[in-house]
Enzyme design. Structure first.
Site, PDB file in Angstrom:
ATOM      1  N   GLU A 430     -11.837  -5.222  -3.753  1.00  0.00           N
ATOM      2  CA  GLU A 430     -12.986  -4.947  -4.634  1.00  0.00           C
ATOM      3  C   GLU A 430     -14.082  -4.184  -3.873  1.00  0.00           C
ATOM      4  O   GLU A 430     -15.268  -4.354  -4.121  1.00  0.00           O
ATOM      5  CB  GLU A 430     -13.501  -6.276  -5.220  1.00  0.00           C
ATOM      6  CG  GLU A 430     -14.171  -6.193  -6.565  1.00  0.00           C
ATOM      7  CD  GLU A 430     -13.485  -5.287  -7.561  1.00  0.00           C
ATOM      8  OE1 GLU A 430     -14.070  -4.247  -7.845  1.00  0.00           O
ATOM      9  OE2 GLU A 430     -12.377  -5.610  -8.038  1.00  0.00           O
TER      10      GLU A 430
HETATM   11  C1  LIG Z   1      -4.424  -9.049  -1.116  1.00  0.00           C
HETATM   12  C2  LIG Z   1      -4.930  -7.820  -1.786  1.00  0.00           C
HETATM   13  C3  LIG Z   1      -5.149  -7.839  -3.150  1.00  0.00           C
HETATM   14  C4  LIG Z   1      -5.593  -6.681  -3.797  1.00  0.00           C
HETATM   15  N1  LIG Z   1      -5.705  -6.676  -5.167  1.00  0.00           N
HETATM   16  C5  LIG Z   1      -5.888  -5.489  -5.810  1.00  0.00           C
HETATM   17  C6  LIG Z   1      -5.771  -5.397  -7.222  1.00  0.00           C
HETATM   18  O1  LIG Z   1      -5.551  -6.391  -7.916  1.00  0.00           O
HETATM   19  N2  LIG Z   1      -5.906  -4.179  -7.803  1.00  0.00           N
HETATM   20  C7  LIG Z   1      -6.138  -3.048  -7.084  1.00  0.00           C
HETATM   21  O2  LIG Z   1      -6.225  -1.976  -7.664  1.00  0.00           O
HETATM   22  N3  LIG Z   1      -6.264  -3.101  -5.724  1.00  0.00           N
HETATM   23  C8  LIG Z   1      -6.135  -4.290  -5.083  1.00  0.00           C
HETATM   24  N4  LIG Z   1      -6.231  -4.358  -3.711  1.00  0.00           N
HETATM   25  C9  LIG Z   1      -6.535  -3.147  -2.970  1.00  0.00           C
HETATM   26  C10 LIG Z   1      -7.917  -3.174  -2.346  1.00  0.00           C
HETATM   27  O3  LIG Z   1      -8.902  -3.063  -3.332  1.00  0.00           O
HETATM   28  C11 LIG Z   1      -7.983  -2.062  -1.286  1.00  0.00           C
HETATM   29  O4  LIG Z   1      -7.166  -2.496  -0.212  1.00  0.00           O
HETATM   30  C12 LIG Z   1      -9.391  -1.777  -0.819  1.00  0.00           C
HETATM   31  O5  LIG Z   1     -10.126  -1.172  -1.846  1.00  0.00           O
HETATM   32  C13 LIG Z   1      -9.434  -0.881   0.426  1.00  0.00           C
HETATM   33  O6  LIG Z   1      -8.632   0.247   0.268  1.00  0.00           O
HETATM   34  P1  LIG Z   1      -7.563   0.606   1.408  1.00  0.00           P
HETATM   35  O7  LIG Z   1      -6.767  -0.602   1.684  1.00  0.00           O
HETATM   36  O8  LIG Z   1      -6.831   1.832   0.994  1.00  0.00           O
HETATM   37  O9  LIG Z   1      -8.413   0.900   2.691  1.00  0.00           O
HETATM   38  P2  LIG Z   1      -9.074   2.321   3.079  1.00  0.00           P
HETATM   39  O10 LIG Z   1      -9.786   2.874   1.899  1.00  0.00           O
HETATM   40  O11 LIG Z   1      -8.045   3.153   3.734  1.00  0.00           O
HETATM   41  O12 LIG Z   1     -10.155   1.869   4.140  1.00  0.00           O
HETATM   42  C14 LIG Z   1      -9.858   1.645   5.529  1.00  0.00           C
HETATM   43  C15 LIG Z   1     -11.179   1.466   6.287  1.00  0.00           C
HETATM   44  O13 LIG Z   1     -11.961   2.652   6.186  1.00  0.00           O
HETATM   45  C16 LIG Z   1     -13.241   2.379   5.634  1.00  0.00           C
HETATM   46  N5  LIG Z   1     -13.611   3.495   4.767  1.00  0.00           N
HETATM   47  C17 LIG Z   1     -12.866   4.113   3.821  1.00  0.00           C
HETATM   48  N6  LIG Z   1     -13.570   5.100   3.254  1.00  0.00           N
HETATM   49  C18 LIG Z   1     -14.781   5.114   3.827  1.00  0.00           C
HETATM   50  C19 LIG Z   1     -15.959   5.913   3.672  1.00  0.00           C
HETATM   51  N7  LIG Z   1     -16.015   6.890   2.764  1.00  0.00           N
HETATM   52  N8  LIG Z   1     -17.013   5.627   4.455  1.00  0.00           N
HETATM   53  C20 LIG Z   1     -16.996   4.639   5.343  1.00  0.00           C
HETATM   54  N9  LIG Z   1     -15.902   3.844   5.538  1.00  0.00           N
HETATM   55  C21 LIG Z   1     -14.823   4.089   4.795  1.00  0.00           C
HETATM   56  C22 LIG Z   1     -13.084   1.090   4.866  1.00  0.00           C
HETATM   57  O14 LIG Z   1     -14.312   0.378   4.768  1.00  0.00           O
HETATM   58  C23 LIG Z   1     -12.046   0.351   5.709  1.00  0.00           C
HETATM   59  O15 LIG Z   1     -12.679  -0.332   6.761  1.00  0.00           O
HETATM   60  C24 LIG Z   1      -5.840  -5.504  -3.045  1.00  0.00           C
HETATM   61  C25 LIG Z   1      -5.656  -5.519  -1.663  1.00  0.00           C
HETATM   62  C26 LIG Z   1      -5.181  -6.634  -1.041  1.00  0.00           C
HETATM   63  C27 LIG Z   1      -4.914  -6.578   0.430  1.00  0.00           C
END
Ligand SMILES: Cc1cc2nc3c(=O)[nH]c(=O)nc-3n(C[C@H](O)[C@H](O)[C@H](O)COP(=O)(O)OP(=O)(O)OC[C@H]3O[C@@H](n4cnc5c(N)ncnc54)[C@H](O)[C@@H]3O)c2cc1C
Length: 580
Positions: A430
């Site tokens: 989220e």
């Molecule tokens: C157990 C679990 C349940 C989940 N449930 C759902 C669900 O029901 N529905 C759904 O759609 N998703 C779900 N998610 C996905 C979750 O919302 C994402 O994992 C989350 O939004 C982060 O995206 P990412 O994993 O691609 O990380 P990334 O976006 O790749 O981020 C990696 C790191 O980079 C940082 N970062 C990225 N962009 C920027 C920026 N522009 N500026 C500064 N820092 C940045 C982030 O803060 C993080 O530290 C779930 C994830 C997990 C692990």
């Protein structure tokens, strides 16, 4: 050690800080009388302790299991979910028009805290259903609402939110899932990952809300639409019919929340229906995000409370070391000052977070019912703080819980480790803490020249004159407010966005501890006036004093980090990070 809902503190916050009486005067909320609310809290607390808590540890051990496209939840989850729906708990926060109970968010908030404390994995299923219901309420056509809402509100069908794809996490502009029009519906194709409760055996049907692009959609965030894709496509009479071409390809093996299935979903020309207008899906998601982010923030409060309760029980039983003054035989470790310090850090932060979360819930109710811009602005300012600060602090508190247990905290048998593992996701999904902090600094402070933040600190300053009997709390709060004001000026004045964002997370933490301090100061004043429970009042004042001395005093240091820290953040070249 079973979970006991902190009913006294919940009632105190509802009445003395969040203004339950005022919320109950809003149109449609007249049923939220103190007696009714008490009865709801009592019943919910029994359900949490007797039904959800007993399957929390076993659910973690067993986990949800995947085989051939199906997911089996751990033993006891089906039965608990049936009882949950029969008890009307799923329907609690929704409008009566759709079979809900029409209660304010301020009342559903402590109830949801109990589900999250007693079994976070279980609580995620109704949480996601609630998100999907809210999206439908907000933008669904009448026919979609009629077809889906009654069964979703009752809990017979559950909901999911399908945003994330392998290449589109924090950056949803990169969503690639396609949706092609085919008569009165669309055919949705693509892969979604990390979908909470994307597949399970708790309900008859699963209603997926999926972000996708139509063929002519513009690039980026302005080309994303929202679709309903049911697991079972509905027959003409509204009953679930044939299986849609939406399937779960696998579930993740994770650090925590083992009982909550996290699915990889594959859509292959699956039948879907547009929610709202084409290309405006992300807008709908953003409106809903306040509710979803608030709900995840509350997970931080809940897990902190649960970790605290377990650590407290352990500290009263574990005999180790002599009494510093009396000597003699080994004493329970709660007698040692450092263990007491850890327990007080856990307790005071859990209480500060609860007070901030419930106060924000009350503002959500006011904003919803009165359309008040002031309340909405306060909610918008506080949502990233509740989400980011409460979850980061929840992890810290769960980690302290492990520390209080010593070696027994590091092994799984005591359950303390589970809370830490479960808490760890809350700062990621989220919207990560980094994303929350950027929202706070960029949208909520810089874009409006700091107006709402300054209006809020002006409110805090009004407390100063009332805190004469509590000089330490008064001083720590005044320093905290000054720190926030100076940071707001700095953020508004910064010309380079990299300088603004380098200190965004420390600023979010500062906002959290000061907002928590504000609520704690109000708590001390209410307790000093007397609530009729002398022991509670004394403990509350002492807890606020502790919070002021141990937590709120960090504010000036965080201010310095925000104002001076960017230089160090941006100093190294990418090659200099690892000087091998
Ligand atoms: C157990 C679990 C349940 C989940 N449930 C759902 C669900 O029901 N529905 C759904 O759609 N998703 C779900 N998610 C996905 C979750 O919302 C994402 O994992 C989350 O939004 C982060 O995206 P990412 O994993 O691609 O990380 P990334 O976006 O790749 O981020 C990696 C790191 O980079 C940082 N970062 C990225 N962009 C920027 C920026 N522009 N500026 C500064 N820092 C940045 C982030 O803060 C993080 O530290 C779930 C994830 C997990 C692990």
């Amino acid at each position: 050690m079973s979970y006991q809902a902190p009913l006294k503190d919940m009632r105190f916050v509802l009445r003395e800080l969040a203004g339950l009486e005022e919320v109950a005067k809003l149109p449609g909320y007249q049923d939220a009388t103190p007696d009714t609310v008490d009865a709801i809290l009592e019943e919910a607390s029994k359900f949490a302790s007797e039904v959800l808590d007993p399957i929390n540890f076993s659910g973690d051990r067993e986990g949800s299991k995947y085989a051939d496209g199906a997911v089996r939840t751990p033993k006891g989850f089906q039965d608990a979910y049936r009882k949950f729906c029969e008890g009307g708990w799923n329907a609690l926060p929704f409008e009566t028009e759709w079979g809900g109970q029409g209660l304010p968010r301020l009342v559903s908030t402590p109830v949801q805290e109990m589900w999250k404390s007693s079994n976070m994995s279980f609580s995620l299923c109704p949480l996601l259903t609630q998100g999907a219901i809210e999206a439908l309420l907000l933008r669904g056509s009448d026919s979609l609402k009629k077809a889906y809402l009654p069964n979703m509100v009752g809990g017979k069908w559950t909901g999911t939110m399908n945003l994330t794809e392998p290449q589109a996490g924090s950056d949803l502009a990169m969503v690639r899932t396609k949706a092609e029009r085919a008569g009165d519906h669309y055919l949705v194709s693509g892969q979604k990952i990390f979908i909470t409760y994307g597949e399970h055996d708790l309900a008859e049907n699963i209603v997926h809300l999926v972000l996708a692009r139509t063929p002519e959609a513009p690039e980026g965030v302005k080309g994303i639409s929202l679709f309903i894709v049911p697991k079972l496509v509905l027959n003409k009479d509204g009953t679930p019919g044939k299986r849609n071409t939406a399937r779960c390809a696998s579930i993740e093996h994770k650090l925590g929340i083992h009982a909550s299935p996290t699915a990889v979903m594959v859509y292959d020309k699956a039948v879907g229906y547009l929610v709202g207008e084409e290309n405006r899906g992300l807008e709908t998601m953003f409106i809903m995000m306040n509710a979803a982010r608030f709900a995840v923030g509350l997970e931080g409060v809940a897990i902190a409370e649960r970790a605290f309760q377990r650590a407290l029980a352990f500290a009263k039983e574990r005999l180790q070391g002599r009494d510093l003054v009396g000597g003699g035989a080994a004493v329970p470790i709660i007698r040692h000052p450092d263990v007491r310090r850890m327990l007080m850090l856990m307790k005071s932060q859990a209480e500060a977070m609860r007070a901030l979360a419930y106060t924000t819930a009350a503002a959500l109710d006011f904003a919803y019912k009165t359309k008040s811009k002031t309340h909405q602005a306060f909610v918008d300012l506080m949502i990233p703080v509740v989400k980011g600060w409460c979850t980061e602090t929840g992890i810290e508190v769960a980690s302290l819980g492990v520390q209080v247990h010593g070696g027994m905290g590091f092994v799984e048998e005591t359950g303390a480790a589970q809370y830490l593992r479960d808490a760890r996701i809350t700062t990621i999904y989220e919207g990560t803490t980094g994303i929350q902090a950027m929202d706070l600094v960029g949208r909520k402070i810089a874009r409006e020249g700091g107006a709402t933040a300054k209006a809020w600190t002006a409110e805090l300053k009004k407390l100063d004159g009332q805190l004469g009997a509590h000089p330490e709390i008064r001083k720590a709060l005044a320093d905290g407010v000054k720190a926030v004001d100076e940071c707001v000026d700095f953020i508004v004045g910064a010309k380079d966005p990299r300088v603004q964002f380098a200190g965004a997370v420390p600023f979010l933490k500062l906002m959290g501890i000061v907002a928590g301090g504000w609520q704690m100061a109000r708590s001390a004043l209410a307790a000093a006036r007397g609530t009729g429970d002398d022991s509670f009042d004394k403990a509350k004042i002492a807890t606020v004093r502790f919070y002021a001395d141990h937590v709120l005093v960090q504010a000036p240091g965080l201010r310095n980090t925000v104002v001076n820290g960017a230089a160090g953040v941006m100093a190294l070249t990418e090659d200099q990070f690892l000087a091998a």
